[in-house]
Design a protein around this motif. Sequence first.
Motif, PDB file in Angstrom:
ATOM      1  N   ILE A  57       0.866  -1.176   0.000  1.00 52.54           N
ATOM      2  CA  ILE A  57       0.000   0.000   0.000  1.00 52.54           C
ATOM      3  C   ILE A  57       0.896   1.217   0.000  1.00 52.54           C
ATOM      4  O   ILE A  57       1.772   1.358   0.854  1.00 52.54           O
ATOM      5  N   LYS A  58       0.673   2.111  -0.956  1.00 56.78           N
ATOM      6  CA  LYS A  58       1.498   3.316  -1.087  1.00 56.78           C
ATOM      7  C   LYS A  58       0.651   4.550  -0.794  1.00 56.78           C
ATOM      8  O   LYS A  58      -0.481   4.651  -1.266  1.00 56.78           O
ATOM      9  N   HIS A  59       1.211   5.471  -0.007  1.00 55.91           N
ATOM     10  CA  HIS A  59       0.524   6.730   0.313  1.00 55.91           C
ATOM     11  C   HIS A  59       1.564   7.762   0.718  1.00 55.91           C
ATOM     12  O   HIS A  59       2.432   7.489   1.544  1.00 55.91           O
ATOM     13  N   ASP A  60       1.471   8.959   0.152  1.00 49.62           N
ATOM     14  CA  ASP A  60       2.389  10.062   0.479  1.00 49.62           C
ATOM     15  C   ASP A  60       3.864   9.656   0.392  1.00 49.62           C
ATOM     16  O   ASP A  60       4.661   9.977   1.263  1.00 49.62           O
TER      17      ASP A  60
ATOM     18  N   ARG B  66       5.212   6.842   0.894  1.00 50.09           N
ATOM     19  CA  ARG B  66       5.601   5.746   1.787  1.00 50.09           C
ATOM     20  C   ARG B  66       4.928   4.454   1.341  1.00 50.09           C
ATOM     21  O   ARG B  66       3.855   4.484   0.756  1.00 50.09           O
ATOM     22  N   SER B  67       5.556   3.347   1.625  1.00 46.39           N
ATOM     23  CA  SER B  67       4.998   2.041   1.291  1.00 46.39           C
ATOM     24  C   SER B  67       4.934   1.176   2.542  1.00 46.39           C
ATOM     25  O   SER B  67       5.846   1.198   3.367  1.00 46.39           O
TER      26      SER B  67
END
Length: 68
Positions: free
Chosen positions: A45-48, A50-51
């Motif tokens: 899961i990737k967000h901002d 970051r993974s």
Amino acid sequence: MKRTSLLTLSALLVAPLFFASAALAQDWAKERLEKSPRHREWVTIKHDGRSVETFIAYPESKDSDPSC
């Protein structure tokens, strides 16, 4: 015998028994997981920028069912 030496000796004698029982429990859990009718996989899961690696499980199905 000093108290710290006795505690260290006790830990050295008990630790292998603890880890052996944990290993057996893991084998039992692995066997049960393999027989499970659920699909399991690791996803990223990737967000901002970051993974995060995440393990998910969901019912195995031949048709896509949005109600699940």
